[in-house]
Scaffold this active site. Sequence first.
Site, PDB file in Angstrom:
ATOM      1  N   ASP A   1      38.323  32.138  31.818  1.00  0.00           N
ATOM      2  CA  ASP A   1      37.412  31.010  32.041  1.00  0.00           C
ATOM      3  C   ASP A   1      35.997  31.454  32.423  1.00  0.00           C
ATOM      4  O   ASP A   1      35.064  30.657  32.333  1.00  0.00           O
ATOM      5  CB  ASP A   1      37.990  30.040  33.092  1.00  0.00           C
TER       6      ASP A   1
ATOM      7  N   HIS B   1      34.239  38.689  36.971  1.00  0.00           N
ATOM      8  CA  HIS B   1      35.585  39.218  36.752  1.00  0.00           C
ATOM      9  C   HIS B   1      36.096  38.767  35.392  1.00  0.00           C
ATOM     10  O   HIS B   1      35.499  37.895  34.745  1.00  0.00           O
ATOM     11  CB  HIS B   1      36.538  38.785  37.879  1.00  0.00           C
TER      12      HIS B   1
ATOM     13  N   ASP C   1      34.926  34.326  42.063  1.00  0.00           N
ATOM     14  CA  ASP C   1      36.180  33.764  42.598  1.00  0.00           C
ATOM     15  C   ASP C   1      36.655  34.650  43.732  1.00  0.00           C
ATOM     16  O   ASP C   1      36.917  35.840  43.522  1.00  0.00           O
ATOM     17  CB  ASP C   1      37.256  33.731  41.510  1.00  0.00           C
TER      18      ASP C   1
END
Lengths: 306, 306
Positions: free
Chosen positions: B67, B63, B210
């Site tokens: 980070d 995604h 995530d």
Amino acid sequence: MARLTLTFLGTSAAAPTKARGLPAMVLQREGELVILDSGEGVQRQFASLGLGLNRETTILITHLHGDHVAGLPGLLWTMALAQRTRPLTLVAPAALKEWLDSTAKVLHLGLTFPLRFVSARRGRVLRLPAFDVLAERASHSIECFSYVIQEKTRPGVFYPERARRLGVPEGRLWSRLQKGRSATVEGRTVRPSEVTGPPRPGRRVGYSGDTRPSKALARFFRHCDLLVFDSTYTNADSAKAVEFKHSTSTEAAQLAERAGVRRLVLTHFSARYQSTSALVREARAVFPATIAARDGMEIEVDYPVS
Amino acid sequence: MARLTLTFLGTSAAAPTKARGLPAMVLQREGELVILDSGEGVQRQFASLGLGLNRETTILITHLHGDHVAGLPGLLWTMALAQRTRPLTLVAPAALKEWLDSTAKVLHLGLTFPLRFVSARRGRVLRLPAFDVLAERASHSIECFSYVIQEKTRPGVFYPERARRLGVPEGRLWSRLQKGRSATVEGRTVRPSEVTGPPRPGRRVGYSGDTRPSKALARFFRHCDLLVFDSTYTNADSAKAVEFKHSTSTEAAQLAERAGVRRLVLTHFSARYQSTSALVREARAVFPATIAARDGMEIEVDYPVS
């Protein structure tokens, strides 16, 4: 007297090595930060050196090669995570703005603070509370700027006996005069020049970015207290310095000598060198007050003895 | 039998710590690399682990949070510096293409190799020589994909006595049959199924990116030999896991149990935890075959005992 320190966050050229990260430095004075270039890894160095993410911060970018700017998104991202609120000023060649906008949108930076973008140009690009930021064109394969961070002029040395002679009572009025402001004593105005020496110039720190040596830069860096200069190659590799528009450490030293700077720090070392000893040796033959930067090194920038 | 290894390059969440870099892993099989996410610092880990910059390489991005992707420009830059020539395939949510184009232009990446961009979508997104790459939608605050890297099916176990019984001479023809191809012996065709057991499925490695746990992911990761799952928080911080759309280590373990995977690796740890011991303890109470990732850790992915 405010401490002025320069800390090297990355001192490699083009690609990182085990010991050296990509180009970035930070100048600190009384809690204020001026970051020079932002190579990949700058935010991790920020964390390991405990540098604050919500301080008065200015970022100066020399040029738009990936190794000098790829750490910006991560630094901005982490500042936002830390809920930074203070505005941040970024000086860089104009095209960076487009990339920052794309980065903020596509990578969901979610900035929590105003980001003020200033296009780099020759001359004075910024007035900060404690510094003026000056820029000059470097001589690299793409548009590149060198920077001088010039501390503001300080009032001259204060002479208490002169103040006493003029009948200025010790206390609040001395403090005014020391800061360079006039004082009124029994209806008479005492000017700072009557009780202080001449104004003293602030400290000057210069950073070349990636560049060949040039006359313009020798002028620009005149009388810097500290000069950080591109020293990618040794003399043996001087043909590469010409080809890729960098400098040898000897050329850095010659420029430091010509500019009459006080101290020279070599940086931006090609990964081909295991050690910087040859680079330093060659430079010191020309300009003895030379050292090599290493990651994490902090240098105190002092005043010349007056 | 080809070695299949997974190496963790960064195991922190959101911001790097002294010990942990930003999310990135690399799966290696016979010189071929599959990189999963590319947090800032990935190129420096590449250098320190001696991973080649000109190998068959595929990058899968889960995604577009900074980070997980801010290390891409530096990695591509350094591949170009190393004069990479092999094409590189990059799978990511579609919007990354725009950012990559801006990055290549503004940061002067000067790529020396073809970069093939594939927009991530559910289902089989890529067929590589040794693997199929499958994707499923994760459940995060923005569009996010989980990936399974599925090694291709191997021919079944070869039985020499059956080959001998059918009059196949040892040597070239045995080798053909072992590889799943037919052989002709004195005018008669011997099929591989006559001399080998049933085809054996290849190894499966799953990576959540995530995400919250979900039924779709429990199905998607079914029977993985190794599952790497978001474990940002402990049970005590489970409200944060819900708020920021991550998982607790207990939720990762429950999903691993439900999916019937063989081994679970926790990763993407919030910087608030000094140690991962509580995260591992809570997960093992549900799914004993659990370990915590750490930067630089290499895991060998083996076959189930058949």
